[in-house]
Motif scaffolding. Sequence first.
Motif, PDB file in Angstrom:
ATOM      1  N   ILE A   1       0.835  -1.208   0.000  1.00 31.81           N
ATOM      2  CA  ILE A   1       0.000   0.000   0.000  1.00 31.81           C
ATOM      3  C   ILE A   1       0.869   1.257   0.000  1.00 31.81           C
ATOM      4  O   ILE A   1       0.597   2.221  -0.730  1.00 31.81           O
ATOM      5  CB  ILE A   1      -0.948   0.003   1.221  1.00 31.81           C
ATOM      6  CG1 ILE A   1      -1.939  -1.163   1.130  1.00 31.81           C
ATOM      7  CG2 ILE A   1      -1.721   1.323   1.292  1.00 31.81           C
ATOM      8  CD1 ILE A   1      -2.755  -1.373   2.393  1.00 31.81           C
ATOM      9  N   ALA A   2       1.924   1.265   0.811  1.00 32.49           N
ATOM     10  CA  ALA A   2       2.808   2.431   0.892  1.00 32.49           C
ATOM     11  C   ALA A   2       3.447   2.733  -0.462  1.00 32.49           C
ATOM     12  O   ALA A   2       3.543   3.898  -0.883  1.00 32.49           O
ATOM     13  CB  ALA A   2       3.882   2.198   1.949  1.00 32.49           C
ATOM     14  N   ALA A   3       3.873   1.689  -1.166  1.00 31.87           N
ATOM     15  CA  ALA A   3       4.494   1.880  -2.481  1.00 31.87           C
ATOM     16  C   ALA A   3       3.472   2.387  -3.498  1.00 31.87           C
ATOM     17  O   ALA A   3       3.788   3.242  -4.335  1.00 31.87           O
ATOM     18  CB  ALA A   3       5.107   0.572  -2.963  1.00 31.87           C
ATOM     19  N   LEU A   4       2.260   1.871  -3.440  1.00 27.42           N
ATOM     20  CA  LEU A   4       1.214   2.326  -4.350  1.00 27.42           C
ATOM     21  C   LEU A   4       0.865   3.789  -4.107  1.00 27.42           C
ATOM     22  O   LEU A   4       0.644   4.560  -5.049  1.00 27.42           O
ATOM     23  CB  LEU A   4      -0.040   1.454  -4.193  1.00 27.42           C
ATOM     24  CG  LEU A   4       0.054   0.021  -4.730  1.00 27.42           C
ATOM     25  CD1 LEU A   4      -1.153  -0.796  -4.283  1.00 27.42           C
ATOM     26  CD2 LEU A   4       0.161   0.032  -6.254  1.00 27.42           C
ATOM     27  N   ARG A   5       0.814   4.181  -2.835  1.00 31.92           N
ATOM     28  CA  ARG A   5       0.503   5.581  -2.504  1.00 31.92           C
ATOM     29  C   ARG A   5       1.559   6.527  -3.073  1.00 31.92           C
ATOM     30  O   ARG A   5       1.270   7.665  -3.439  1.00 31.92           O
ATOM     31  CB  ARG A   5       0.412   5.749  -0.983  1.00 31.92           C
ATOM     32  CG  ARG A   5      -0.953   5.348  -0.425  1.00 31.92           C
ATOM     33  CD  ARG A   5      -1.039   5.653   1.046  1.00 31.92           C
ATOM     34  NE  ARG A   5      -2.422   5.602   1.505  1.00 31.92           N
ATOM     35  CZ  ARG A   5      -2.822   5.068   2.645  1.00 31.92           C
ATOM     36  NH1 ARG A   5      -1.939   4.518   3.455  1.00 31.92           N
ATOM     37  NH2 ARG A   5      -4.090   5.082   2.985  1.00 31.92           N
ATOM     38  N   ALA A   6       2.791   6.053  -3.145  1.00 33.70           N
ATOM     39  CA  ALA A   6       3.873   6.870  -3.710  1.00 33.70           C
ATOM     40  C   ALA A   6       3.809   6.902  -5.232  1.00 33.70           C
ATOM     41  O   ALA A   6       4.560   7.651  -5.865  1.00 33.70           O
ATOM     42  CB  ALA A   6       5.221   6.331  -3.257  1.00 33.70           C
ATOM     43  N   ARG A   7       2.929   6.072  -5.815  1.00 33.96           N
ATOM     44  CA  ARG A   7       2.749   5.973  -7.273  1.00 33.96           C
ATOM     45  C   ARG A   7       4.073   5.666  -7.978  1.00 33.96           C
ATOM     46  O   ARG A   7       4.345   6.154  -9.072  1.00 33.96           O
ATOM     47  CB  ARG A   7       2.106   7.244  -7.826  1.00 33.96           C
ATOM     48  CG  ARG A   7       0.756   7.555  -7.219  1.00 33.96           C
ATOM     49  CD  ARG A   7      -0.019   8.599  -7.980  1.00 33.96           C
ATOM     50  NE  ARG A   7      -0.475   8.079  -9.278  1.00 33.96           N
ATOM     51  CZ  ARG A   7      -1.374   8.693 -10.044  1.00 33.96           C
ATOM     52  NH1 ARG A   7      -1.913   9.837  -9.651  1.00 33.96           N
ATOM     53  NH2 ARG A   7      -1.734   8.184 -11.196  1.00 33.96           N
ATOM     54  N   ASP A   8       4.844   4.827  -7.325  1.00 31.60           N
ATOM     55  CA  ASP A   8       6.127   4.376  -7.879  1.00 31.60           C
ATOM     56  C   ASP A   8       5.921   2.966  -8.423  1.00 31.60           C
ATOM     57  O   ASP A   8       5.926   1.993  -7.667  1.00 31.60           O
ATOM     58  CB  ASP A   8       7.198   4.399  -6.784  1.00 31.60           C
ATOM     59  CG  ASP A   8       8.591   4.080  -7.316  1.00 31.60           C
ATOM     60  OD1 ASP A   8       8.692   3.386  -8.342  1.00 31.60           O
ATOM     61  OD2 ASP A   8       9.565   4.532  -6.693  1.00 31.60           O
ATOM     62  N   ALA A   9       5.724   2.865  -9.730  1.00 32.67           N
ATOM     63  CA  ALA A   9       5.397   1.577 -10.350  1.00 32.67           C
ATOM     64  C   ALA A   9       6.507   0.550 -10.136  1.00 32.67           C
ATOM     65  O   ALA A   9       6.237  -0.608  -9.790  1.00 32.67           O
ATOM     66  CB  ALA A   9       5.129   1.760 -11.839  1.00 32.67           C
ATOM     67  N   ALA A  10       7.748   0.965 -10.336  1.00 34.02           N
ATOM     68  CA  ALA A  10       8.870   0.025 -10.203  1.00 34.02           C
ATOM     69  C   ALA A  10       8.968  -0.508  -8.781  1.00 34.02           C
ATOM     70  O   ALA A  10       9.137  -1.714  -8.565  1.00 34.02           O
ATOM     71  CB  ALA A  10      10.169   0.703 -10.617  1.00 34.02           C
ATOM     72  N   ALA A  11       8.866   0.391  -7.802  1.00 36.74           N
ATOM     73  CA  ALA A  11       8.947  -0.035  -6.400  1.00 36.74           C
ATOM     74  C   ALA A  11       7.760  -0.910  -6.034  1.00 36.74           C
ATOM     75  O   ALA A  11       7.913  -1.900  -5.316  1.00 36.74           O
ATOM     76  CB  ALA A  11       9.013   1.183  -5.481  1.00 36.74           C
TER      77      ALA A  11
END
Length: 229
Positions: free
Chosen positions: A180-190
């Motif tokens: 969820i944290a990575a999605l919130r950052a909108r960082d596709a690779a991460a």
Amino acid sequence: MEISSRSDIAYQALRRAIIEQALAPGTKLREDEIGAHFGISRTLVRAALMRLSQEGLVEIKRKRTATVAIPSLDEAREIFEVRHCLEQQIVQRLTAHWRPEMGETLEAHVNEEEAAAQRGDTASASRLAGEFHIVLARLAGNALLARYLSEVVSRCSLILAVYGRPHVAECATAEHRNVIAALRARDAAASISIMNEHLHAVEARALPRPQEAEDVRISDILARYSTAG
């Protein structure tokens, strides 16, 4: 209650019982017993069992004998291979179409997982952990992706029942919060990297480790036979 509604209730109840491992792989699903419990005909029971069979949760053998499916190890590995592909596409879509309310939906679901784990309801915690991925797929906005992933996740529950090892439910919860944290950052690779790490962890918990070849000293083995005769 309409007959079709009772038939759907039977399907949903059987599906959840299988996913939560209350009905173990190999369990016989007797049409007369199921029909009597839900107050429906054997024809409608067969329809419910056929739906479950199409999802890979039930195996229908000759003479219409139905059992909870037992996935082979090869099938299990193929299922996880497909799951990796599907979930990567889902994460890519989510990062491209992310909205703040999606995070709220996912957080609420993970809170349910956590609550189930804390009260010792391992069956619900396991089911909710799988459903987290289905929620992700639905939020991604592709109905076909969500349908395919739902089937794959359900079949993973059977794999866990047959081959899985005990694990701490909090592990899955923490991994989901990282996603969820990575999605919130909108960082596709991460997001993809974290999801892949999570799925590898799920696969490791679900599938047996390959047996490592022992470092055998042939001379030690032959020594047991050299005095025979």
